[in-house]
Design a protein around this motif. Sequence first.
Motif, PDB file in Angstrom:
ATOM      1  N   THR A  62      -2.519  -7.404  -4.913  1.00 45.86           N
ATOM      2  CA  THR A  62      -3.019  -7.801  -3.140  1.00 45.86           C
ATOM      3  C   THR A  62      -4.735  -6.835  -2.820  1.00 45.86           C
ATOM      4  OG1 THR A  62      -1.426  -8.111  -2.071  1.00 45.86           O
ATOM      5  CG2 THR A  62      -2.469 -10.115  -2.316  1.00 45.86           C
ATOM      6  N   GLY A  64      -5.738  -2.087  -3.408  1.00 44.82           N
ATOM      7  CA  GLY A  64      -5.046  -1.170  -4.104  1.00 44.82           C
ATOM      8  C   GLY A  64      -5.254  -0.679  -5.364  1.00 44.82           C
ATOM      9  N   LEU A 116       8.713  -8.622  -1.753  1.00 42.65           N
ATOM     10  CA  LEU A 116       9.939  -7.856  -2.569  1.00 42.65           C
ATOM     11  C   LEU A 116      10.825  -6.957  -1.992  1.00 42.65           C
ATOM     12  CD1 LEU A 116       7.818  -6.453  -4.606  1.00 42.65           C
ATOM     13  CD2 LEU A 116       8.839  -8.304  -5.084  1.00 42.65           C
ATOM     14  N   SER A 117      10.886  -7.286   0.062  1.00 41.94           N
ATOM     15  CA  SER A 117      11.993  -6.643   0.642  1.00 41.94           C
ATOM     16  C   SER A 117      12.899  -8.086   0.919  1.00 41.94           C
ATOM     17  CB  SER A 117      11.565  -6.482   2.237  1.00 41.94           C
ATOM     18  OG  SER A 117      11.061  -7.294   2.784  1.00 41.94           O
ATOM     19  N   CYS A 144       2.989  -3.898  -9.966  1.00 45.48           N
ATOM     20  CA  CYS A 144       2.827  -2.413  -9.184  1.00 45.48           C
ATOM     21  C   CYS A 144       2.779  -2.463  -7.363  1.00 45.48           C
ATOM     22  CB  CYS A 144       1.037  -3.097  -9.131  1.00 45.48           C
ATOM     23  SG  CYS A 144      -0.714  -2.144  -9.718  1.00 45.48           S
ATOM     24  N   THR A 199       4.459   3.420 -12.125  1.00 46.95           N
ATOM     25  CA  THR A 199       4.691   4.817 -11.545  1.00 46.95           C
ATOM     26  C   THR A 199       4.087   5.696 -10.908  1.00 46.95           C
ATOM     27  OG1 THR A 199       6.850   6.827 -12.141  1.00 46.95           O
ATOM     28  CG2 THR A 199       5.444   6.537 -14.012  1.00 46.95           C
ATOM     29  N   SER A 264      -4.535   8.740  -6.366  1.00 48.68           N
ATOM     30  CA  SER A 264      -5.609   6.929  -5.941  1.00 48.68           C
ATOM     31  C   SER A 264      -5.746   6.936  -4.314  1.00 48.68           C
ATOM     32  CB  SER A 264      -5.659   5.933  -6.322  1.00 48.68           C
ATOM     33  OG  SER A 264      -5.315   6.189  -7.487  1.00 48.68           O
ATOM     34  N   MET A 269      -1.451   5.143   0.326  1.00 47.39           N
ATOM     35  CA  MET A 269      -2.174   6.629   0.406  1.00 47.39           C
ATOM     36  C   MET A 269      -2.593   6.630   1.316  1.00 47.39           C
ATOM     37  SD  MET A 269      -1.846   9.568  -0.821  1.00 47.39           S
ATOM     38  CE  MET A 269      -1.926  10.307  -3.233  1.00 47.39           C
TER      39      MET A 269
END
Length: 407
Positions: A62, A64, A116-117, A144, A199, A264, A269
Amino acid sequence: MPIPIISEGLFEGFDSVPYLPTVLKTVPALLLVYLLKRYFGGAVNKSERLMRSKVVMITGGTSGVGASVARELAQRGAQVILLTQHPPSDPFLAEYIEDLRATTNNELVYAEQVDLSSLHSIRLFATKWVDNAPPRRLDMIILCAATMTPPRSKPEVTKDGLEASWGINYLANFHLLSILSPALRAQPPDRDVRVIFGTCSSYMGGNIDQKVKKQKYASTNVYGTSKLALMVFAQAFQKHLEAYKRPDSQPNNTRVVLADPGWSRTPGMRRWLTAGSLWGLFFYLIMWPFWWLVLKSPDQGAQSFLLAAMEADLGRGAGGRMIKECRDIAYVRPEIKDDNAAKDLWALSEKQIETLEKEGAIKRTQEKKEKEKREKTEKATTDGGLQSENRADQSRKAGSRRSRKAA
Ligand SMILES: NC(=O)c1ccc[n+]([C@@H]2O[C@H](COP(=O)([O-])OP(=O)(O)OC[C@H]3O[C@@H](n4cnc5c(N)ncnc54)[C@H](OP(=O)(O)O)[C@@H]3O)[C@@H](O)[C@H]2O)c1
């Protein structure tokens, strides 16, 4: 047009050509910017492959780099399942999916909620997927999603109380793949199945030794540590898949590939560069031309992931290769190929998950009981209120009858 200008310069002297000195100064500067931009933009995926009918599961799709990967794969016809922390009813997510479907002309884009948390959320989704009979088609899992706590910020924790980089970037992926492993192994032997791990070069400064031996979080470079752990696990997962004896006696057909997008300009970032502060954002905006020049766009960052997903060569031979700038690169840290490091990490991860899941289950049961108790009390209060209201009503009615009789 250039010929009259050149002939005027040759016959009447270059001083007579308007703006020539300015042009001569500007052109090399523009050329330099163009060359730097091309250099920092990185390599481009040249692998051409239609992805029609392939079922691709992607985390971080969703935002980047992940969003660019999801869009490109959807454009190539893949069925894309976005694993996102938001519920499918979220209006922003619904709009995002609608937009993705419309711009890629592909209706096969869906979302599944996987936070994922939360180890519980991962288990709920993955067990539901694995429990399906017959096994569902699954050609690719792209990992990702990641989090990067900005420097000097308060440490972030997951819903299970883990340091967020470790919990989301590493342990969540370990948990997800451990449960989905049977779904990968159940794919027909002629299918090119891949698991792509996202990674980052920061893995070089990671320290899983500290993590495994002391069972504590590394105080510095938690992000690099999470990525190093993910890479050690990626190699171990490839071996785990290869060790499986298929009922049809065919060799393992799932390949692990690691992809590093390079630096990126993604929301993650940006959050890190701005240190999550308004002042940071102010400096980021002032320095925007610099970031524009040296950081890749999300589409450019997606190129190594796309090569990892599409290059036919990566679906053959030994798995566990790493792609950066669209080519194979070697691992810098020896732990990545070290079986003992992998064994220790695997054991630590299983133990952490077991402990946290037990704690989570106890907490959920307590919360459920408290909720039921609260609801009972509320019901009793409401019922009590209703009863006294009814009594009051009845006595009012009775009163009115008496007064009527008296009258
Ligand atoms: N950007 C770089 O310069 C760079 C450099 C090297 C490597 N990488 C790697 O490339 C990958 C993509 O990076 P990126 O910068 O594009 O990421 P990003 O913009 O920060 O996006 C992170 C993604 O992870 C998802 N996510 C975060 N927490 C989650 C959770 N609890 N549950 C489910 N999803 C969650 C986010 O979902 P929401 O949208 O819902 O928040 C978002 O889609 C990562 O693996 C990163 O480590 C990036």
